[in-house]
Design a protein around this motif. Structure first.
Motif, PDB file in Angstrom:
ATOM      1  N   VAL A  72      -5.963  -0.577   4.169  1.00  0.00           N
ATOM      2  CA  VAL A  72      -4.890   0.197   3.533  1.00  0.00           C
ATOM      3  C   VAL A  72      -5.472   1.330   2.698  1.00  0.00           C
ATOM      4  N   TRP A 153       2.690   6.671   0.710  1.00  0.00           N
ATOM      5  CA  TRP A 153       2.886   5.236   0.510  1.00  0.00           C
ATOM      6  C   TRP A 153       4.125   4.743   1.263  1.00  0.00           C
ATOM      7  N   ALA A 154       5.219   5.499   1.201  1.00  0.00           N
ATOM      8  CA  ALA A 154       6.429   5.104   1.928  1.00  0.00           C
ATOM      9  C   ALA A 154       6.187   5.117   3.428  1.00  0.00           C
ATOM     10  N   GLU A 155       5.448   6.094   3.899  1.00  0.00           N
ATOM     11  CA  GLU A 155       5.098   6.176   5.319  1.00  0.00           C
ATOM     12  C   GLU A 155       4.274   4.965   5.752  1.00  0.00           C
ATOM     13  N   LEU A 156       3.343   4.574   4.891  1.00  0.00           N
ATOM     14  CA  LEU A 156       2.509   3.417   5.197  1.00  0.00           C
ATOM     15  C   LEU A 156       3.330   2.136   5.199  1.00  0.00           C
ATOM     16  N   ARG A 157       4.176   2.001   4.194  1.00  0.00           N
ATOM     17  CA  ARG A 157       4.936   0.760   4.024  1.00  0.00           C
ATOM     18  C   ARG A 157       5.986   0.562   5.109  1.00  0.00           C
ATOM     19  N   HIS A 158       6.701   1.622   5.443  1.00  0.00           N
ATOM     20  CA  HIS A 158       7.856   1.480   6.332  1.00  0.00           C
ATOM     21  C   HIS A 158       7.545   1.754   7.802  1.00  0.00           C
ATOM     22  N   ARG A 160       3.717   2.752   9.252  1.00  0.00           N
ATOM     23  CA  ARG A 160       2.358   2.481   9.724  1.00  0.00           C
ATOM     24  C   ARG A 160       2.017   0.986   9.701  1.00  0.00           C
ATOM     25  N   PHE A 161       2.283   0.334   8.581  1.00  0.00           N
ATOM     26  CA  PHE A 161       1.905  -1.079   8.477  1.00  0.00           C
ATOM     27  C   PHE A 161       2.694  -1.961   9.449  1.00  0.00           C
TER      28      PHE A 161
END
Length: 242
Positions: A72, A153-158, A160-161
């Motif tokens: 991350v 962070w929003a892109e990662l959370r919603h 990418r992850f």
């Protein structure tokens, strides 16, 4: 069923090889001798298996957590990714067995160096698998998220992850397979207890049947751990629509 038939065929072939060649037991014990050793030394093998299993679970949990955190962090910071990415690759060229004496020297002869060995083995496949997944989100969805003005962070959370979960699952499965190996290697080098220590002591006393019995327990431990994690991950991915 097919796996059981394959196992039965392998054991029968092993027994036939020992009987036909007349190999001495100290070179290759028969499956029946190994089964007898499993029963005879059950009071020694059971606590050793519990200790090795506990070391494995602790190391697997810590290694997976550190691997996820590193992936991350690298995904959020491209500069960090360019720095740590090659380090992960280079770390795989170092023989794991060579690190065991160093960890024992640094951490002593207790549980810590064994857990650390498992962490080192689990960390890289989890970090690398998740990092690869985080760098390859669905392009169309990524464009939509960015158009809506989502931050990193929003892109990662919603996006990418969640999209990288299958890659993470693959890394965790690999970690589950190799985790017990790390614990046993640590016990070979600096342990007085555990399955690795049982194997070393049995080798010194030429009790090859006990060595094979301990090895059988290690294999059973690895398969049990892998099966449990694989089924849990499969249910999770199905619930997420994969």
């Amino acid at each position: 069923m097919r796996a059981l038939l394959t196992l039965a065929a392998a054991l029968l072939s092993w027994e036939a090889l020992v009987r036909l060649t007349g190999l001495p037991p100290y070179l290759l014990p028969s499956p029946l001798s190994v089964a007898a050793a499993l029963w005879t030394h059950r009071a020694e093998l059971a606590p050793a298996a519990l200790l090795t299993g506990w070391e494995t679970l602790l190391g697997l949990a810590l290694g997976a957590a550190l691997g996820v955190a590193a992936a991350v962090a690298m995904a959020l910071s491209p500069r960090l990714g360019r720095t740590l990415g090659p380090v992960l690759i280079v770390s795989q060229t170092i023989p794991v067995f060579a690190l065991a004496p160093i960890l024992t020297l640094w951490l002593g002869f207790g549980m810590a160096p064994k857990v650390a060995m498992v962490v080192l083995i689990v960390f890289v496949p989890v970090a690398q698998a998740l990092y690869d997944g985080l760098r390859a989100p669905p392009t169309a969805q990524l464009d939509v998220v960015r158009t809506m003005g989502a931050g990193s962070w929003a892109e990662l959370r919603h996006l990418r992850f969640p999209a990288a979960l299958p890659r993470l699952a693959s890394g965790l499965r690999l970690g589950a397979i190799y985790a017990p190996v790390g614990a046993v290697i640590g016990e070979w080098v600096g342990g007085a207890r555990g399955l690795g220590a049982v194997m070393i002591h049995a080798n010194g006393r030429m009790k090859t049947d006990l060595m094979f019995a301990a090895l059988f327990v290690v294999v059973a431990l690895s398969l049990t751990l892998y099966t449990a994690i694989d089924r849990s991950l499969t249910r999770l991915l199905r619930a997420r629509g994969f």
